[in-house]
Scaffold this active site. Sequence first.
Site, PDB file in Angstrom:
ATOM      1  CG  ASP A 147       2.702   1.290   9.456  1.00 25.37           C
ATOM      2  OD1 ASP A 147       3.074   1.220   8.516  1.00 25.37           O
ATOM      3  OD2 ASP A 147       2.324   2.130  10.536  1.00 25.37           O
ATOM      4  CE  LYS A 196      -1.667   1.609   3.939  1.00 25.15           C
ATOM      5  NZ  LYS A 196      -1.290   3.083   4.206  1.00 25.15           N
ATOM      6  CG  ASN A 197       2.312   2.480   3.332  1.00 24.07           C
ATOM      7  OD1 ASN A 197       1.140   2.999   3.042  1.00 24.07           O
ATOM      8  ND2 ASN A 197       2.501   2.274   4.652  1.00 24.07           N
ATOM      9  NE  ARG A 243      -7.573   4.097   5.021  1.00 22.73           N
ATOM     10  CZ  ARG A 243      -6.564   4.820   5.769  1.00 22.73           C
ATOM     11  NH1 ARG A 243      -7.218   5.250   6.971  1.00 22.73           N
ATOM     12  NH2 ARG A 243      -5.669   5.347   5.299  1.00 22.73           N
ATOM     13  NE  ARG A 285      -0.516  10.068  10.410  1.00 21.42           N
ATOM     14  CZ  ARG A 285      -0.958   9.211   9.497  1.00 21.42           C
ATOM     15  NH1 ARG A 285      -1.902   8.574   9.309  1.00 21.42           N
ATOM     16  NH2 ARG A 285       0.151   8.700   8.612  1.00 21.42           N
ATOM     17  CB  CYS A 320      -4.396   6.039  10.736  1.00 26.29           C
ATOM     18  SG  CYS A 320      -4.695   4.416   9.585  1.00 26.29           S
TER      19      CYS A 320
HETATM   20  C1  EPZ Z   1       3.881   6.840   6.331  1.00 31.91           C
HETATM   21  O1  EPZ Z   1       3.093   7.906   6.949  1.00 31.91           O
HETATM   22  C2  EPZ Z   1       3.047   5.621   6.136  1.00 31.91           C
HETATM   23  N1  EPZ Z   1       1.866   5.936   5.351  1.00 31.91           N
HETATM   24  C3  EPZ Z   1       2.333   5.309   7.706  1.00 31.91           C
HETATM   25  O2  EPZ Z   1       1.635   4.104   7.480  1.00 31.91           O
HETATM   26  C4  EPZ Z   1       3.646   4.845   8.829  1.00 31.91           C
HETATM   27  O3  EPZ Z   1       3.043   4.659  10.090  1.00 31.91           O
HETATM   28  C5  EPZ Z   1       4.335   6.208   8.762  1.00 31.91           C
HETATM   29  O4  EPZ Z   1       5.116   6.556   7.357  1.00 31.91           O
HETATM   30  C6  EPZ Z   1       5.839   5.655   9.585  1.00 31.91           C
HETATM   31  O5  EPZ Z   1       6.353   4.853   9.007  1.00 31.91           O
HETATM   32  C7  EPZ Z   1       2.241   6.031   4.197  1.00 31.91           C
HETATM   33  O6  EPZ Z   1       3.453   5.681   3.686  1.00 31.91           O
HETATM   34  C8  EPZ Z   1       1.123   6.413   3.128  1.00 31.91           C
HETATM   35  P1  EPZ Z   1       5.665  10.119   8.658  1.00 31.91           P
HETATM   36  P2  EPZ Z   1       3.723   9.570   7.191  1.00 31.91           P
HETATM   37  O7  EPZ Z   1       5.597  11.613   8.209  1.00 31.91           O
HETATM   38  O8  EPZ Z   1       4.630   9.697   6.111  1.00 31.91           O
HETATM   39  C9  EPZ Z   1       5.973  13.701  12.012  1.00 31.91           C
HETATM   40  C10 EPZ Z   1      -0.074   2.853   7.587  1.00 31.91           C
HETATM   41  O9  EPZ Z   1      -0.830   2.177   8.494  1.00 31.91           O
HETATM   42  N2  EPZ Z   1       5.776  14.735  11.102  1.00 31.91           N
HETATM   43  O10 EPZ Z   1       6.885   9.344   8.351  1.00 31.91           O
HETATM   44  O11 EPZ Z   1       2.614  10.170   7.263  1.00 31.91           O
HETATM   45  C11 EPZ Z   1       4.787  12.587  12.230  1.00 31.91           C
HETATM   46  O12 EPZ Z   1       3.658  13.305  13.411  1.00 31.91           O
HETATM   47  C12 EPZ Z   1       0.292   4.133   7.872  1.00 31.91           C
HETATM   48  O13 EPZ Z   1       0.062   2.101   6.660  1.00 31.91           O
HETATM   49  C13 EPZ Z   1       6.012  16.054  11.468  1.00 31.91           C
HETATM   50  O14 EPZ Z   1       6.097  16.282  12.540  1.00 31.91           O
HETATM   51  O15 EPZ Z   1       4.165   9.381   8.588  1.00 31.91           O
HETATM   52  C14 EPZ Z   1       5.439  11.456  12.960  1.00 31.91           C
HETATM   53  O16 EPZ Z   1       5.531  11.571  14.033  1.00 31.91           O
HETATM   54  C15 EPZ Z   1      -0.216   4.710   9.307  1.00 31.91           C
HETATM   55  N3  EPZ Z   1       5.709  16.830  10.460  1.00 31.91           N
HETATM   56  C16 EPZ Z   1       6.605  11.313  12.215  1.00 31.91           C
HETATM   57  O17 EPZ Z   1       6.883  12.652  11.446  1.00 31.91           O
HETATM   58  C17 EPZ Z   1       5.424  16.562   9.204  1.00 31.91           C
HETATM   59  O18 EPZ Z   1       5.249  17.523   8.433  1.00 31.91           O
HETATM   60  C18 EPZ Z   1       6.855  10.450  11.033  1.00 31.91           C
HETATM   61  O19 EPZ Z   1       5.626  10.399  10.276  1.00 31.91           O
HETATM   62  C19 EPZ Z   1       5.282  15.349   8.797  1.00 31.91           C
HETATM   63  C20 EPZ Z   1       5.797  14.195   9.642  1.00 31.91           C
END
Ligand code: EPZ
Length: 438
Positions: free
Chosen positions: A321, A26-27, A414, A126, A121
């Site tokens: 995840d 998916k990702n 999803r 986020r 989610c």
């Molecule tokens: C990706 O989400 C995945 N989703 C998520 O999978 C996964 O949990 C996550 O990476 C971490 O591995 C997809 O790829 C579509 P991040 P993403 O930005 O990119 C902070 C699933 O179940 N952050 O890497 O949204 C954020 O709050 C989903 O398949 C900021 O602070 O996660 C978090 O603490 C759920 N500011 C950290 O970074 C920003 O602008 C990592 O989040 C962006 C992120």
Amino acid sequence: MKQKFVVEGFAGKKKLNGEIKINGAKNAVLPLLAASVLLNKPAEFSNVPKIEDVEKMLELLRNLGAEFNWTGERSLKIAGGKIFGNALEHDNAKRMRASILLTGPLLARFGKVSFPHPGGCVIGERPIDLFIEGFKKMGASVSEKDGLYEISAPKGLVGTEFFFRVSSVTGTETLMMAAIGAKGKTILKNAALEPEVVCLAEFLNSRGARISGAGSSEIIIEGGCELKESASSADKIFPIIPDRIEAGSFLVLGALAANNLKITNCQPAHLDSLIEALRFSGVAVEVGNDWLAVKNNGKIANEMRRAVNIKTREYPGFPTDLQAPMAVFLTQVTGESSIHETIFEGRLNYTADLEKMGADIKMWDSHRALVKGPTLLKGKELDGPDIRAGLAYILAAIIAEGESVINNAYFIDRGYERIEERLQKIGGKIKRVDCEVC
Ligand code: EPZ
């Protein structure tokens, strides 16, 4: 029509047997579909998972003017070049965090994009501050009103050096795609190392981009590249990498409830952290080129396994995840295991539901919990809160005593394709039921 899953538990006995095949990630597929916006020629992908989030991303792209057709059971051809719009359709964008992936390619292509704060989610705040800062450093101007963002770069984006204060997967992917349309070179530092980021860079490079360093914390993108059809016929159809989170979820299920389970069509190397944790606990995980297995697992009761502490990290650390599915495993082994969720501040709330089933889990704070095992779980009716915790509830229901009902099947759909059929094939007693209210 809303649906739920009804599961008959095995009361801790290991009755699952057989093989389960892993689908495309998916990702990985979501950023690849977004990347089609950068191509003036159609792109074709194989090993595309048939999941809700793919449907939602395709609806968003169709709404922008893209055309696509399924060229096979799991292959899809998409003409992003036909896109004319640059405003994301509100409801679908609010449903899925991954909608933000479209902002980079649209800004690179049209110099303008508008979108609502992405949904998805509910596992923490986020924010999207890193995306906004990245776009601003590329010379774009940003305005926001009532959660609707307008970003524009009428003179085009300019290459820059950007350090991610927090490593972000979709942040890295989105800025990488924006940088392709920028003038000059972009350097992304403290970039995400996830295999899905590497998969995206490989696709873009096969279409003429010049990206180096994907898979390391420093990614360099030469901007101003016009992306075109693949030169070599070999990769005209680009294969989506297997879903490591799906494979990991089923490996945990195998350790918990299978006698012999083989997980095929996966990339074991993407799951070293999970394999290591299960082996530390005493699970004999077998690893092949593209398969994982637990064999004669029925001989060893879960309470014979030992506790293991889990700390989620960015890749290649233990994936956030898989934290919820692994928590279910930890309720069955002997001893105290700590869970430290370092990525998201709201991703332990599901533990209260496992406690309703009889698990002994104490939350220390929003990032840490202590699991004491073994405890026999009892079947319960629960509301799946998101993709991964929803899947964890199915695992808990399979090892529980009695019947469980897992509402909100949509969340599990999803991220996991036809989960009940695949579990039935290996002996799972699970069915999908329509429900007016659930
Ligand atoms: C990706 O989400 C995945 N989703 C998520 O999978 C996964 O949990 C996550 O990476 C971490 O591995 C997809 O790829 C579509 P991040 P993403 O930005 O990119 C902070 C699933 O179940 N952050 O890497 O949204 C954020 O709050 C989903 O398949 C900021 O602070 O996660 C978090 O603490 C759920 N500011 C950290 O970074 C920003 O602008 C990592 O989040 C962006 C992120």
